[in-house]
Write an enzyme that holds these catalytic residues in place. Structure first.
Site, PDB file in Angstrom:
ATOM      1  N   GLU B  49       0.829  -1.222   0.000  1.00 32.43           N
ATOM      2  CA  GLU B  49       0.000   0.000   0.000  1.00 32.43           C
ATOM      3  C   GLU B  49       0.857   1.264   0.000  1.00 32.43           C
ATOM      4  O   GLU B  49       0.465   2.285  -0.558  1.00 32.43           O
ATOM      5  CB  GLU B  49      -0.950   0.021   1.199  1.00 32.43           C
ATOM      6  N   PHE B 111     -12.181  -7.184  13.628  1.00 36.76           N
ATOM      7  CA  PHE B 111     -11.037  -7.658  12.846  1.00 36.76           C
ATOM      8  C   PHE B 111     -10.655  -6.609  11.801  1.00 36.76           C
ATOM      9  O   PHE B 111     -11.488  -6.112  11.059  1.00 36.76           O
ATOM     10  CB  PHE B 111     -11.388  -8.980  12.155  1.00 36.76           C
ATOM     11  N   GLN B 112      -9.387  -6.258  11.761  1.00 33.21           N
ATOM     12  CA  GLN B 112      -8.842  -5.264  10.834  1.00 33.21           C
ATOM     13  C   GLN B 112      -9.491  -3.902  10.960  1.00 33.21           C
ATOM     14  O   GLN B 112      -9.661  -3.185   9.982  1.00 33.21           O
ATOM     15  CB  GLN B 112      -8.898  -5.776   9.388  1.00 33.21           C
ATOM     16  N   LYS B 161     -17.793  -0.894   5.124  1.00 32.54           N
ATOM     17  CA  LYS B 161     -18.197  -1.879   4.121  1.00 32.54           C
ATOM     18  C   LYS B 161     -19.705  -1.836   3.845  1.00 32.54           C
ATOM     19  O   LYS B 161     -20.134  -1.863   2.693  1.00 32.54           O
ATOM     20  CB  LYS B 161     -17.794  -3.280   4.590  1.00 32.54           C
ATOM     21  N   MET B 472      24.005   9.479   3.734  1.00 31.65           N
ATOM     22  CA  MET B 472      23.797  10.779   4.366  1.00 31.65           C
ATOM     23  C   MET B 472      23.985  10.697   5.871  1.00 31.65           C
ATOM     24  O   MET B 472      24.549  11.607   6.487  1.00 31.65           O
ATOM     25  CB  MET B 472      22.394  11.309   4.021  1.00 31.65           C
TER      26      MET B 472
END
Ligand SMILES: Cc1ncc(C[n+]2csc(CCOP(=O)(O)OP(=O)(O)O)c2C)c(N)n1
Ligand SMILES: [Mg+2]
Lengths: 160, 561
Positions: B49, B111-112, B161, B472
């Site tokens: 993602e 969940f999630q 959802k 760096m």
């Protein structure tokens, strides 16, 4: 110095969090923040008391304006306003000192709203000066508990 | 029409002109992916993602259009966070759609479930949790409107959802977005424009300090007119690269921590600083009290909150950079020369050009790779970078000609940004050569996007300046921590050529200076897949000049011999 900002915002869940998050993230100090409904159900009104010099207040105002849900901000610090705050104070007061406490209540035009065996609950409304004064006057008796609503303010006359 | 929430969503996106979405599916976004299955909106499946977020951001930076990204709830949404913060710091318009658990489960640690509107509150311009299917179209409209107007920025739209599954009776609403508490900034203070023009006429040693706002506001033409009319030297920030042609005689290159000596001298000596679309970042100003100490400052920006945030200015002008510059230009006549000032600057340019040590034993100097990329592309490519030394060398040695040709994470400094951003940019501009100038550390942060570039046949070129260090950080350890290279040696690393080949991509390795250009030419011929070029470079080269953090700009180290 302390500034009082009258802020109109969308009446939506989460707006308070947005405002509070902005203050936290940018390191501005909130002295008090109150929020409540207005005559228009889609708009709420916040009164924010914030510490800072003019440059900080300017940043606070601009950063507030950047929040999509903020509609309008008026710095009412130097304006003619009516300011009120409500406080509940639970004072230790057995029978021996009750009359004395009741006199103080009288002088400040406060009210006794509950009487317990050893304490009283006193309700006071007024500007911050009055609230600080009654708190001082009651302190010697022993303050068991104190809650302040935070300040609300309204401009006098028809501006704002 | 009886329509499902997810159908209304995709339909609303199309009405915003969206043709490409970058994303990654999961449980709660299944209704949306089901609609995408036979939609003509192109969905680019990334491999992470974060890759989708940066690709949508790169797409937006390359085109000026609003990028679109989608991820599932919970871990999908939290994987976007770095991408959202990256877009936010650089004011990039991207709308991020996240799935959310069904409304009745919100707040129950389902969940999630992740509170993504809460998490992203301080790193978005605005965000929404959609509560009714009836609101989908309006929220999409508002999200795009907020993302692209005024000072742009990312907007997150969280979609439970059940809201996507639900059918409602839907009549499309084609009205413009209207938000009672959000107004698009119009006009500017005309009096301040007159004052600014007067100051410019009086100035003896003016400098323009231009930033990303010039590019966002599409004001490169107006900036150039101002500079050329009045012969004012121009220095740009990292985000402003391309706002003014790097090969123009008035260009001073970048200023600040790794700016050119002549840019930092010019700003420090100037009597007028015209700050355009900038925010006086600490990497630019160094010690703020010592920044442009002799200059009056004109500050032009769309964001009122930027005025006076870091420095007090003499003439603030809040407005669209393009409109304000146009108005200022109209009040100014052409001057022939600013000879004394230009002589001083020419002396600095002559005495302190950008330079780097000759290579030792034929090893490739990283700066040379960038010069070679410039030679072969002549500033016509889109260059993205990761974060580190290679990023600063790119800003120093590649002469950007055009706005939107340099795509880099300036504000957040996100390693792993450049490769997915390059994929997004190449998908947006298939006719451009797109090159990610990468470090060996950074490229490993999103190297999985080779899969995406293979699947969609995206021929981006990744030039890894491989110093086998987190260079760096190593440089800072060398300068400020007695050379104690704590955890910056990354010489244990994969064979990047083989990694590329494992994906089916092209992998090249270059170890000799005289092979650099040949390899680049070969890479530019590939048109159906990504190319990794592993440039094995001098390990301990440093980026100079350098102003240590918190020091005045005049205290530059290096680059003077
Ligand atoms: C995600 C992230 N983590 C850590 C850092 C801190 N950091 C800045 S530059 C750098 C080293 C980058 O190494 P490399 O990609 O090899 O580039 P080089 O400096 O060697 O050119 C690190 C670790 C960062 N900018 N981003
Ligand atoms: Mg490296």
């Amino acid at each position: 110095m302390k500034h009082t900002l009258a802020v109109t915002v969308d009446n939506q869940p989460g707006v308070l969090t947005r405002v509070a998050t902005m203050f936290r993230r940018r390191g501005f100090n909130i002295d008090s923040l109150t929020v409540g409904a207005t005559e228009n159900p889609s708009i709420s009104r916040m009164t924010i008391v914030v510490q800072g010099d003019d440059q900080i207040i300017e940043q606070v105002t601009k950063q507030l304006y950047k929040l999509v849900n903020v509609i309008k901000i008026v710095d009412v610090t130097h304006e003619r306003t009516v300011e009120r705050e409500l406080v509940l104070i639970k004072v230790k007061a057995d029978t021996s000192v009750r009359t004395e406490v009741m006199q103080i209540v009288e002088i400040f035009r406060a009210r006794i709203v509950d009487i317990g065996k050893n304490n009283l609950i006193i309700e006071v409304t007024g500007d911050s000066g009055k609230i600080d004064a009654i708190e001082e006057a009651l302190r010697p008796f022993g303050i068991a508990e104190l809650v302040r609503t935070g300040k609300i303010a309204m401009l006098r006359g028809c501006r704002g | 029409m009886n329509c499902k929430g997810a159908e209304i969503l995709i339909n609303s996106l199309k009405k915003q002109g969206v043709d490409t979405i970058f994303g990654y599916p999961g449980g709660v976004v299944l209704p949306i992916y089901d609609v995408l299955y036979d939609s003509d909106v192109r969905h680019i499946l990334t491999r992470h993602e974060q890759g989708a977020a940066h690709a949508a951001d790169g797409y937006a930076r390359a085109t000026g259009k609003t990028g679109v990204c989608i991820a599932t709830s919970g871990p999908g949404a939290t994987n976007l966070v770095t991408g959202i913060a990256t877009a936010n710091m650089d004011s990039i318009p991207v709308v991020f759609f996240t799935g959310q658990v069904a409304s009745h489960l919100i707040g129950r640690d389902a969940f999630q479930e992740a509170d993504i509107t809460g998490i992203t509150l301080p790193i978005t311009k605005h965000n929404y949790l959609v509560e009714r299917t009836e609101d989908v179209e309006r929220v999409v409209k508002e999200a795009f409107y907020i993302a692209r107007t005024n000072r742009p920025g990312p907007v997150v739209v969280d979609l439970p959802k059940d809201i996507m599954d639900k059918f409602i009776d839907y009549t499309p609403d084609d009205s413009e977005a209207y938000i009672q508490s959000y107004r698009v900034m119009k006009g500017f203070n005309a009096g301040q424009v007159i004052n600014a023009a007067e100051l410019i006429k009086q100035a003896q040693r003016p400098v323009i300090y231009a930033g990303g706002g010039v590019i966002i506001s599409d004001a490169a033409e107006e900036l150039r007119e101002l500079a050329e009319k009045r012969k004012i030297p121009v220095t740009t920030t990292l985000m402003g690269m391309g706002a003014f042609p790097g090969n123009n005689y008035l260009s001073l290159g970048m200023l600040g921590m790794h700016g050119t000596r002549y840019a930092n001298y010019a700003v420090s000596e100037s009597d007028l600083l015209i700050a355009v679309g900038v925010r006086f970042d600490d990497r630019v100003t160094g010690k703020i009290e010592a920044f442009a100490p002799h200059a009056k400052i004109i500050h032009i920006d769309i964001d009122a909150a930027e005025i006076g945030k870091n420095v007090a200015v003499d003439i603030p002008i809040v407005g669209q950079v393009k409109e304000v510059l146009h108005a200022i230009n109209q009040r100014l006549e052409v001057v022939e020369e600013m000879s004394e000032w230009h002589q001083a600057i020419d002396r600095w340019k002559l005495e302190y050009p950008l330079r780097y040590p000759a290579s030792i034993e034929g090893r490739i100097m990283p700066q040379h790779v960038i010069e070679s990329i410039y030679d072969l592309t002549q500033g016509d490519a889109i260059i993205t970078t990761e974060v580190g030394q290679h990023q600063m060398w790119t800003a120093q040695y590649y002469k950007f000609k055009n706005p939107r040709s340099f795509i880099t994470s300036g504000g957040l400094g996100t390693m792993g940004y450049g490769f997915p951003a390059a994929i997004g940019a190449k998908i947006a501009c298939p006719d451009k050569t797109v090159i990610d100038i990468a470090g060996d550390g950074s490229i490993q942060m999103n190297i999985q996007e080779l899969g995406t570039a293979m699947q969609y046949k995206v021929p981006v070129i990744v030039c890894i300046l491989n110093n086998q260090y987190l260079g760096m950080v190593r440089q800072w350890q060398g300068l400020f921590y007695k050379g104690r290279y704590s955890n910056t040696d990354i010489s244990l690393q994969p064979d990047f050529v083989k990694v590329a080949e494992a994906y089916g991509a092209v992998g090249l390795r270059v170890t000799e200076t005289d092979q650099v250009k040949d390899a680049l030419r070969e890479a530019m011929k590939v048109d159906d897949r990504p190319v990794f070029i592993d440039f094995v470079v001098e390990r301990e080269a440093d980026v100079f000049p350098m102003v240590a953090p918190g020091e005045p700009l005049l205290n530059m180290m290096g680059g003077d011999e």
